[in-house]
Enzyme design. Structure first.
Site, PDB file in Angstrom:
ATOM      1  N   GLY A 183      13.136 -10.210  33.646  1.00 46.53           N
ATOM      2  CA  GLY A 183      13.353  -9.760  32.268  1.00 46.53           C
ATOM      3  C   GLY A 183      14.345 -10.667  31.547  1.00 46.53           C
ATOM      4  N   GLY A 208      14.915 -10.837  27.672  1.00 48.32           N
ATOM      5  CA  GLY A 208      15.361  -9.662  26.919  1.00 48.32           C
ATOM      6  C   GLY A 208      16.756  -9.820  26.334  1.00 48.32           C
ATOM      7  CD  GLN A 209      20.626  -5.960  23.388  1.00 49.06           C
ATOM      8  OE1 GLN A 209      20.296  -5.044  24.138  1.00 49.06           O
ATOM      9  NE2 GLN A 209      21.526  -5.799  22.445  1.00 49.06           N
ATOM     10  CG  LEU A 210      21.796  -7.789  30.251  1.00 53.35           C
ATOM     11  CD1 LEU A 210      23.250  -8.004  29.809  1.00 53.35           C
ATOM     12  CD2 LEU A 210      21.711  -6.576  31.182  1.00 53.35           C
ATOM     13  CG  ASP A 216      10.438 -12.113  29.989  1.00 56.47           C
ATOM     14  OD1 ASP A 216      11.582 -11.688  29.765  1.00 56.47           O
ATOM     15  OD2 ASP A 216       9.402 -11.579  29.498  1.00 56.47           O
ATOM     16  CB  ILE A 217       5.992  -9.870  31.851  1.00 56.74           C
ATOM     17  CG1 ILE A 217       4.506  -9.652  32.142  1.00 56.74           C
ATOM     18  CG2 ILE A 217       6.419  -9.215  30.530  1.00 56.74           C
ATOM     19  CD1 ILE A 217       4.153  -8.210  32.428  1.00 56.74           C
ATOM     20  CG  ASP A 228       3.487  -7.598  36.251  1.00 53.15           C
ATOM     21  OD1 ASP A 228       4.459  -6.818  36.393  1.00 53.15           O
ATOM     22  OD2 ASP A 228       2.318  -7.213  36.101  1.00 53.15           O
ATOM     23  CE1 TYR A 256      16.266   2.135  30.732  1.00 53.85           C
ATOM     24  CE2 TYR A 256      17.803   3.598  29.623  1.00 53.85           C
ATOM     25  CZ  TYR A 256      17.518   2.377  30.196  1.00 53.85           C
ATOM     26  OH  TYR A 256      18.483   1.402  30.232  1.00 53.85           O
ATOM     27  CE  LYS A 286      17.682   1.229  33.878  1.00 47.36           C
ATOM     28  NZ  LYS A 286      17.586  -0.050  34.580  1.00 47.36           N
TER      29      LYS A 286
HETATM   30  N1  SER Z   1      20.713   1.038  25.387  1.00 48.51           N
HETATM   31  C1  SER Z   1      19.817   1.779  26.216  1.00 48.51           C
HETATM   32  C2  SER Z   1      18.865   2.558  25.415  1.00 48.51           C
HETATM   33  O1  SER Z   1      19.210   2.926  24.311  1.00 48.51           O
HETATM   34  C3  SER Z   1      20.584   2.713  27.086  1.00 48.51           C
HETATM   35  O2  SER Z   1      20.763   2.116  28.310  1.00 48.51           O
HETATM   36  O3  SER Z   1      17.816   2.864  25.890  1.00 48.51           O
END
Ligand code: SER
Length: 314
Positions: free
Chosen positions: A8, A11-13, A34-35, A52, A142, A146
């Site tokens: 990933g 992505g943002q992070l 990344d995919i 993937d 989500y 987690k």
């Molecule tokens: N920033 C994330 C979200 O809003 C939370 O881990 O899904």
């Protein structure tokens, strides 16, 4: 030599963490994956491979091909987008983590980083200064993934000695790449609107407090956790980490100082309910004690830094 594979990475992070890891270990140490093929455009400084994360065989063959020592497994579907496809979100978030943990169990890699989130908490969680250990009861798929992932990390550490480390990130705010599908994303998007002179439509209520963190602090926390001696890591599920707490009204007030004509309207949608189930602020004493975590940015300092780097879109 360390060889670090990041999933990933586009992505943002991932975009920022890959950069920070390259600065620390050298460009040749980084295998960004990344995919999304287009994500490769961000990685002219290191190796880039399409991956993937559900493709266990390809993950394993990349690990062997590049003699990978550490995996930063960032690929996931976040809270807001996850609600639109719960079963696939569960599959992607869980199966991919298990694929990575299995590589640790088979001793194909030495160290794993995997992000958890404040989304592991829920409506029955103490809302202020949320402790490390408390009632969780997440309500989003989500958050459920987690929390389950945290238990798997602790399990693989206890049963197989896998060195897996994790942080429960608050909402992450950066200006270098777009946020993707989260409930905290408004705090990223609001900067763009202010700078471009557009009215901002906020999908949360004005008083919806959430724990947040500026990206440089998130990167520092991640690198510090991964650098800490093994024996100092007393939490193998995931550490609470915190920096700032603010509401849309608070960040709007700060932006008004820079853009006095900036307008906001509140139009809460389904994400308001998700946000309302998450803590207002987090107690991260264990991170501060175990590996000396300290954040650098409060709301004002973060806003100043972001605004000093962004120009209006023409
Ligand atoms: N920033 C994330 C979200 O809003 C939370 O881990 O899904």
């Amino acid at each position: 030599m360390e060889r670090i594979l990041i999933t990933g990475a586009g992505g943002q992070l991932g975009s920022e963490l890959s950069n920070a890891l390259a600065a620390k270990y050298g460009n040749e140490a980084i295998i960004a994956t990344d995919i999304n093929e287009k994500a490769g455009e961000k990685f002219d400084y290191c190796t880039f491979e399409i991956l993937d994360v559900l493709d266990k065989e390809r993950l394993e063959s990349l690990v062997e091909q590049y003699k990978v020592t550490q995996v930063y497994h960032l690929a996931a579907i976040l809270s807001a987008v996850g609600e639109k496809n719960p079963l696939f979100t569960w599959k992607l978030n869980m199966d991919s983590l298990l694929n990575v943990l299995e590589l640790g169990r088979m001793k194909k890699i030495n160290k794993i980083y995997w992000p958890s989130s404040i989304a592991v908490f829920g409506k029955n969680t103490p809302v202020d200064n949320t402790p490390q250990d408390c009632v969780m009861d997440p309500t989003t798929v989500y958050g459920i993934s987690k929390l389950a992932g945290e238990r798997w990390c602790a399990y693989y550490f206890e049963k197989y000695g896998v060195d897996v480390r994790s942080l429960r990130y608050p909402g992450l705010i950066g200006y270098k790449s777009a946020a993707g599908g989260g409930t905290t994303d408004y705090a990223v998007d609001i900067f763009r609107a202010a700078i471009d002179g557009e009215e901002f439509e906020c999908f949360l209520d004005k008083d919806m407090y959430l724990p947040m963190m500026y990206m440089p602090d998130a990167i520092k926390a991640t690198l510090d956790l991964m650098d800490a001696p093994k024996e100092d890591i007393t939490i193998r599920s995931s550490y609470n980490v915190s920096a700032i707490s603010f509401s849309p009204k608070d960040i709007y007030k700060v932006l008004l100082k820079y853009y006095p004509d900036f307008k906001i309207k509140y139009n809460p949608d389904f994400r308001q309910e998700i946000a309302a189930s998450w803590p207002d602020s987090i107690d991260d004493t264990r991170a501060r004690l175990d590996w000396d975590w300290q954040h650098d940015y409060d709301l004002e300092k973060m806003a100043k830094d972001i605004l000093s780097h962004l120009a209006p879109n023409k």
